[in-house]
Motif scaffolding. Structure first.
Motif, PDB file in Angstrom:
ATOM      1  N   THR A 192     -26.099 -17.755  22.083  1.00 43.07           N
ATOM      2  CA  THR A 192     -26.230 -16.416  21.505  1.00 43.07           C
ATOM      3  C   THR A 192     -24.867 -15.753  21.545  1.00 43.07           C
ATOM      4  O   THR A 192     -24.268 -15.608  22.602  1.00 43.07           O
ATOM      5  CB  THR A 192     -27.234 -15.578  22.311  1.00 43.07           C
ATOM      6  N   ARG A 249     -32.439  -5.709  11.080  1.00 44.88           N
ATOM      7  CA  ARG A 249     -32.116  -6.030  12.470  1.00 44.88           C
ATOM      8  C   ARG A 249     -31.738  -7.483  12.666  1.00 44.88           C
ATOM      9  O   ARG A 249     -31.922  -8.030  13.752  1.00 44.88           O
ATOM     10  CB  ARG A 249     -33.309  -5.737  13.395  1.00 44.88           C
ATOM     11  N   THR A 250     -31.289  -8.150  11.666  1.00 43.47           N
ATOM     12  CA  THR A 250     -30.876  -9.534  11.851  1.00 43.47           C
ATOM     13  C   THR A 250     -29.878  -9.886  10.750  1.00 43.47           C
ATOM     14  O   THR A 250     -29.824  -9.216   9.715  1.00 43.47           O
ATOM     15  CB  THR A 250     -32.066 -10.494  11.778  1.00 43.47           C
ATOM     16  N   SER A 294     -25.653  -9.912  22.158  1.00 40.99           N
ATOM     17  CA  SER A 294     -27.004  -9.377  22.124  1.00 40.99           C
ATOM     18  C   SER A 294     -26.937  -7.898  22.466  1.00 40.99           C
ATOM     19  O   SER A 294     -26.661  -7.522  23.603  1.00 40.99           O
ATOM     20  CB  SER A 294     -27.858 -10.163  23.130  1.00 40.99           C
ATOM     21  N   VAL A 328     -28.184  -5.329   8.504  1.00 39.09           N
ATOM     22  CA  VAL A 328     -28.621  -5.183   9.896  1.00 39.09           C
ATOM     23  C   VAL A 328     -29.444  -3.906  10.044  1.00 39.09           C
ATOM     24  O   VAL A 328     -30.475  -3.873  10.719  1.00 39.09           O
ATOM     25  CB  VAL A 328     -27.422  -5.134  10.862  1.00 39.09           C
ATOM     26  N   GLN A 353     -34.159 -15.628   7.823  1.00 39.14           N
ATOM     27  CA  GLN A 353     -35.003 -14.456   8.132  1.00 39.14           C
ATOM     28  C   GLN A 353     -34.730 -13.309   7.158  1.00 39.14           C
ATOM     29  O   GLN A 353     -35.657 -12.645   6.686  1.00 39.14           O
ATOM     30  CB  GLN A 353     -34.723 -13.976   9.550  1.00 39.14           C
ATOM     31  N   ASP A 367     -31.813  -5.129  19.659  1.00 40.65           N
ATOM     32  CA  ASP A 367     -32.577  -6.253  19.101  1.00 40.65           C
ATOM     33  C   ASP A 367     -31.741  -7.057  18.105  1.00 40.65           C
ATOM     34  O   ASP A 367     -32.271  -7.875  17.361  1.00 40.65           O
ATOM     35  CB  ASP A 367     -33.859  -5.742  18.437  1.00 40.65           C
ATOM     36  N   PHE A 368     -30.462  -6.839  18.092  1.00 38.61           N
ATOM     37  CA  PHE A 368     -29.591  -7.586  17.188  1.00 38.61           C
ATOM     38  C   PHE A 368     -28.933  -8.710  17.983  1.00 38.61           C
ATOM     39  O   PHE A 368     -28.133  -8.470  18.885  1.00 38.61           O
ATOM     40  CB  PHE A 368     -28.545  -6.632  16.603  1.00 38.61           C
ATOM     41  N   LYS A 369     -29.313  -9.950  17.656  1.00 32.94           N
ATOM     42  CA  LYS A 369     -28.858 -11.080  18.463  1.00 32.94           C
ATOM     43  C   LYS A 369     -28.367 -12.237  17.595  1.00 32.94           C
ATOM     44  O   LYS A 369     -29.042 -13.256  17.470  1.00 32.94           O
ATOM     45  CB  LYS A 369     -30.007 -11.586  19.345  1.00 32.94           C
ATOM     46  N   PRO A 370     -27.220 -12.092  16.948  1.00 35.76           N
ATOM     47  CA  PRO A 370     -26.714 -13.206  16.143  1.00 35.76           C
ATOM     48  C   PRO A 370     -26.311 -14.373  17.051  1.00 35.76           C
ATOM     49  O   PRO A 370     -25.903 -14.153  18.184  1.00 35.76           O
ATOM     50  CB  PRO A 370     -25.490 -12.609  15.453  1.00 35.76           C
ATOM     51  N   ASP A 429     -29.549 -13.458  10.386  1.00 35.39           N
ATOM     52  CA  ASP A 429     -29.955 -14.835  10.144  1.00 35.39           C
ATOM     53  C   ASP A 429     -30.381 -14.966   8.684  1.00 35.39           C
ATOM     54  O   ASP A 429     -31.262 -14.243   8.207  1.00 35.39           O
ATOM     55  CB  ASP A 429     -31.119 -15.197  11.058  1.00 35.39           C
ATOM     56  N   ASN A 464     -26.076 -17.733  10.153  1.00 31.73           N
ATOM     57  CA  ASN A 464     -26.200 -16.295   9.961  1.00 31.73           C
ATOM     58  C   ASN A 464     -24.944 -15.756   9.296  1.00 31.73           C
ATOM     59  O   ASN A 464     -23.883 -16.390   9.308  1.00 31.73           O
ATOM     60  CB  ASN A 464     -26.474 -15.597  11.296  1.00 31.73           C
TER      61      ASN A 464
END
Lengths: 447, 631
Positions: free
Chosen positions: B68, B195-196, B71, B191, B201, B74-77, B198, B137
């Motif tokens: 990871t 919130r991502t 982090s 984002v 997703q 809740d944003f965890k590229p 990826d 991502n």
């Protein structure tokens, strides 16, 4: 206790380094390096020991705290505390402190002992500022570090050093005075409300929660929040204005100094965007800016030591003379323009990401700063290292000592760029508690 | 799939070895590390591709997450790799063509004092490019994106002692960074919404939450497009690429033709769902592609420098890829990316061989008659040119370009105007390509051939020539066998263009004939003009309008001139005027005021008692006056 020890080691180490000069300058350097390294090890040791402790992630908790009476009549106490943020900044301070002793090793030849005394006392003042929980004590440390700093500039500075030292002193004094007024006002309000005299951070924080105080003061978080849109705009202006000024300079050191203005604009923007991303980014930026700009200053210093000029118009083509210095400069110039993979990128990305949630337009304007950073960084490289040589420079490339100093800083930036989690982890609680304060005072965000 | 990380890690290790080894490494060792690391990476990529085809993954792709990255909330590229069919194509081209160009460079750069530095930068480039195409991502993609930008800068300015090269390098970095900033804003927007970062997703959520034509989707697609325009040198950010030819020729081949400049194409294809949701942005892609391919086609026609001809041609061919993307023909764009990588790398490498054997002569008007002197270079260059010009039936370029033209005509998102632009572009391409071949290889001999290429130069030329011919037989029109291997292979990653398959076969054949005719017409016309009637060409160039058009096209339609006045000059002016920071002068003004006051008051300290007495008396009178007045 450990916090007092950190400061004492520096104070005593500084005095010892001064005294040891009679024996040999090498002793002064050794003692100074030893003292700062010891502090660094202590802080890193604390980090390693505490990072799995439950309070490490608890907002508002102090990991380590020391308290003693100082001037009870006025409610002043010797109160030190450390949370994740102070831990990070202490680690950065001692890391850079140790490196600055190392990179002064051959550059400083005049009054070596007194130099290290001043250097260590500045560090002690900074350590005090980062840990003081009593605002009187905070102000004390704040002012305490100015004097040795003044001496450092005035004795070991270069051209126009007296002018610079006086200007530095006046500016910091004037702004420090404003802060003192704010502190005294808070203390006074606290006295009126409770009848007790206190300079303690947590006491005064409660006072500042009241609307009247908040309107008056910009010192503490609640008040800052109302000031947020203005401060964000100031941050953006700083980013852009600093970038343009940096580009315009012909003195290498002034160029680097103005990049600081631009970088710190990101810190301001991040703090006043007031969400976890932006504030994490601001913390990250403080650390990475310290490393990357610090390294650029080291490079300026070691170039000056070799060619006795900082005038970019006389440089050019230095890469051929010293490819390793050139490569290092390239690395830190890239860090400075926010190249992904290095820590500064994480910082600026998080700041802008957080700011985007608050104001799209401010973020877009600040984003132009990324182009500005590219322009000044590339222009630095071009004017100093690329192009034809203006003069037939010939000098030694990086020594092993210099290589170690810059290499350590570069390694730290790569680490922060690819695995910043330890820093984000340590800063999370303070960011969380600030966010809570923010959500208690809605309606001050822009959108 | 646990081997994915090795593909970028090997060239990265090569970079580190070269960077830290420095001058301790012998040239031979540096060459082995530089070429070997990319070669090994290509082998691993081949193995992975074989497994992808032999035992396909359960979903559409192999996936590997290393760690990871960060982090926050809740944003965890992640630092993670994703390999689907499209990535397979890109990875194979990057490592394969990259390997050939590295091999070629061993000979091309043999005498250069920066030999190790060159291979260090080249390896770093390959590593970054692989990260770009393999990232799972958009943030990691952005890391690769900026990494290739850095390497492009470093390699354009490789011969740093010349100011012109430094200028070109800075221009490339700064112009692309303008686009990158737009792209970064696009990432913030994504984002903020999802919130991502990826990719998979993002695409799923965008499809669920945004309807077609939603403002947010259009904004996101437009911002990403901004990044793509910078990197892929499309209007209005195309100006850096012709200047980028200041770098060594293998760099032009690898970075500024075959791989990096197609990163924008990759980005749009990778996020095609967003563009499908934003028809306005997608139409913009098509129009920009069409306009770019025409403008740079004309520019290519007027250039004198062999590398600049190829540079404008590259911009133009990427315009075709954008046109394909704009009409939803995703796999056609990737197809043209692949064939273009083969023939344009070949053309640059051939140009490099010519330049090297003529003592670094780059002006095509000072070349000529080289076909006898450099037979292998000639024949391979001819193959590459035929592919670029789209010589019907036997070249890869014909099949990929024909597919784009056909899609532009028949796709629901296409239309006659886009198709016509592409067709005119095809004619122009044939024209300038043939002009180039005629001037360089035919006519009278002007330069003296000093040296002939060795095997390290010849072998890559031969291999790429073969690929430029046969590389197109993986996807053919229905009238010519209707092979669909390439499109079918990519189908798990990229959908078919809407409406293309349903269009009647007779129409497809007719369009193919028209496109063939345009290419042939261009080839024949240029051949006749430049071989048979050079007087006519000279006559046109001497007329006032001919000369004006030539100067206009030679200068790239005046974009540099415009940007210089619009952005560069004002910025430099503003910076220079305010070098000493007017805010600072305000503080200095305060200081100056007080020191003036100080000097004034000093004057009164004369030491003469009567002056002091007079002062006291005057003060007393003034005081009394005030007291009386106030009362």
């Amino acid at each position: 206790m450990i916090l007092t020890l950190l400061i004492l080691i520096l104070l005593i180490g500084g005095a010892a380094a001064w005294a040891a000069e009679r024996k040999s300058p090498l002793w002064s350097r050794g003692i100074a390096l030893g003292a700062v390294t010891l502090d660094l090890l202590l802080v890193v040791g604390q980090w390693a020991a505490l990072r799995h402790a439950p309070e490490f992630l608890k907002p508002g908790a102090w990991l380590v705290e020391t308290r003693a009476e100082w001037i009870p009549q006025f409610g002043v106490s010797f109160h030190l505390g450390m949370d994740g943020l102070s831990l990070l900044l202490l680690a950065l301070t001692f890391f850079l402190g140790a490196l600055s002793v190392a990179c002064s090793w051959s550059e400083i030849q005049k009054r070596v002992g007194f130099f290290h005394f001043n250097l260590l006392w500045v560090l002690a003042g900074i350590a005090g500022v980062f840990t003081a929980l009593d605002l009187f004590l905070f102000y004390f440390f704040w002012e305490m570090m100015l004097i040795p700093m003044y001496l450092l500039i005035v004795i070991w500075g270069h051209e126009r050093r007296v002018y610079s030292a006086i200007k530095f002193f006046l500016f910091t004094q004037a702004s420090g005075l404003l802060m003192l007024i704010a502190i005294l006002t808070l203390q006074f309000l606290h006295f009126k409300q409770t009848g007790a005299r206190s300079f303690d951070y947590s006491d005064l924080l409660n006072v500042a929660m009241t609307p009247r105080a908040a309107m008056l003061l910009m010192l503490v978080p609640e008040a800052s929040l109302r000031f947020a849109p203005v401060a964000m705009a100031l941050g953006v202006v700083g980013i852009l204005y600093g970038a343009i000024l940096a580009f315009a300079q012909t003195d290498l050191k002034r160029l680097v100094a103005y990049t600081s203005v631009s970088h710190l604009g990101f810190v301001v923007l991040g703090i006043y965007s007031w969400n976890a991303w932006a504030m994490q980014g601001a913390v990250m930026q403080m650390i990475c800016h310290g490393l990357s700009t610090g390294a650029l200053f080291v490079l300026v210093g070691l170039l000056y030591e070799r060619i006795h000029t900082r005038d970019l118009r006389r440089m050019g083509g230095l890469w051929s003379a010293a490819p390793r210095i050139g490569a290092m400069a390239m690395f830190f110039a890239m860090a400075s323009l926010g190249l992904p993979g290095l820590g500064n990128f994480i910082a600026e990305f998080l700041v802008l990401l957080g700011a985007y949630h608050v104001s799209v337009w401010m973020t877009a304007l600040a984003g132009i700063g990324l182009v500005g950073a590219t322009i000044y960084s590339l222009s630095l490289m071009q004017r100093a290292f690329h192009g034809p040589a203006e003069e037939a420079w010939s000098f030694a490339d990086l020594s092993a000592r210099e290589w170690a100093v810059l290499g350590a800083m570069a390694a730290a930036l790569v680490w922060l760029g690819l695995y910043p989690q330890p820093v984000l982890h340590a800063a999370a609680p303070i960011v969380e508690s600030l966010e809570k304060i923010g959500s208690a005072l809605p309606g001050f965000f822009m959108r | 799939m646990s081997l994915l990380w090795l593909i970028p890690a090997l060239p990265l290790a090569g970079y580190l070895a070269l960077a830290f080894g420095g001058s301790r490494l012998s040239r031979a060792a540096a060459a082995w590390i530089g070429v070997g690391s990319v070669g090994l990476s290509a082998l691993v990529a081949l193995g992975v591709a074989a497994q992808f085809i032999g035992t396909p993954p359960a979903g559409p792709a192999f996936h590997q997450t290393l760690w990871t990255w960060m982090s926050v909330e809740d944003f965890k590229p992640a630092i993670g790799f994703y390999l689907d069919a499209m990535t397979v194509v890109f990875v194979l081209v990057v490592t394969g063509v990259g390997f050939l160009i590295h091999l070629y460079s061993v000979e091309y750069m043999a005498g250069d004092e920066g030999f190790r530095r060159f291979f260090a930068y080249m390896n770093l480039f390959v590593a970054s490019m692989l990260v770009l195409v393999m990232a799972d991502n958009l943030l990691l993609l952005y890391l690769g994106w900026e990494g290739v930008g850095l390497c492009s800068y470093l390699l354009i300015g490789f011969w740093y002692k010349d100011r012109v090269n430094g200028r070109a390098a800075q221009k490339a970095f700064i112009v692309t960074r303008v686009g990158d900033t737009a792209m970064a804003l696009g990432l913030f927007l994504l984002v903020w919404q999802f919130r991502t970062l990826d990719v998979q997703q993002l695409m799923t959520q965008a499809r669920e939450q945004w309807r077609v034509g939603a403002g947010m989707a259009t904004a996101a697609a437009a911002l990403l497009l901004g990044g793509a325009l910078g990197k892929s040198a499309q209007l209005p950010l195309q100006t850096w690429l012709p200047d980028a030819m200041a770098g060594p020729t293998p760099v032009s081949a690898l970075i500024h033709a075959a791989t990096m400049v197609t990163a924008g194409v990759y980005l749009i294809a990778r996020t095609h769902v967003l563009f499908e949701l934003a028809p306005a942005a997608q139409l913009a892609v098509a129009i920009i592609g069409a306009a770019t391919l025409l403008i740079s086609g004309f520019s290519a026609l007027a250039q004198r420098d062999i590398k600049r001809v190829l540079a404008y041609s590259t911009i133009s061919q990427i315009g075709y890829m954008f046109l394909a993307l704009g009409v939803g023909a995703w796999s056609a764009a990737v197809f043209h990316f692949m064939t273009h990588a083969f023939f344009k790398a070949l053309l640059f490498l051939g140009a490099g061989a010519v330049i090297l054997s003529l003592h670094h002569e780059q002006d095509i008007h000072k070349m000529g008659g080289l076909w006898k002197r450099l037979p292998l270079t000639f024949w391979t260059f001819l193959a590459g040119s035929a592919a670029l010009a789209g010589l019907p039936l036997i070249t890869a370029g014909f099949y990929s370009k024909d597919l784009i033209l056909w899609s532009a005509w028949s796709s629901n998102a296409g239309g006659p105007a886009l198709w016509a632009a592409g067709l005119i572009g095809a004619f122009l391409t044939a024209l300038y390509t043939t002009r180039l071949v005629c001037l360089v290889f035919f006519g009278e001999e002007k330069g003296r051939v000093a040296s002939k290429p060795g095997w390290r130069v010849s072998a890559p030329l031969a291999i790429l020539a073969a690929l430029s011919i046969v590389g197109g037989f993986v996807e053919t029109p229905r009238a010519l066998g209707g092979i669909r291997w390439f499109g079918e292979f990519l189908r798990s990653a990229l959908p078919a263009a809407p409406g293309v398959e349903e269009a009647p076969e007779r129409m497809e054949s007719a369009m193919m004939l028209i496109a063939s005719a345009a290419a042939l017409l261009g080839i024949v016309l240029a051949g006749v003009l430049y071989l048979g009637m050079p007087r006519v060409v000279e006559g046109i160039a001497k007329r006032a309008w001919g000369a004006a058009a030539q100067a206009f096209w030679l200068g790239g339609w005046g974009f540099d001139w415009l940007y210089d006045r619009l952005f560069v000059k004002p910025f430099v002016w503003a910076a220079t005027v305010n070098r000493d920071d007017f805010i600072d002068s305000a503080y200095n003004g305060v200081a100056a005021f007080f020191s003036l006051l100080h000097r004034g008051i000093i004057r009164t300290q004369t030491g003469r008692v009567r002056w002091y007495a007079a002062g006291v008396a005057l003060g007393a009178v003034a005081l009394m006056a005030i007291v009386l007045w106030v009362r």
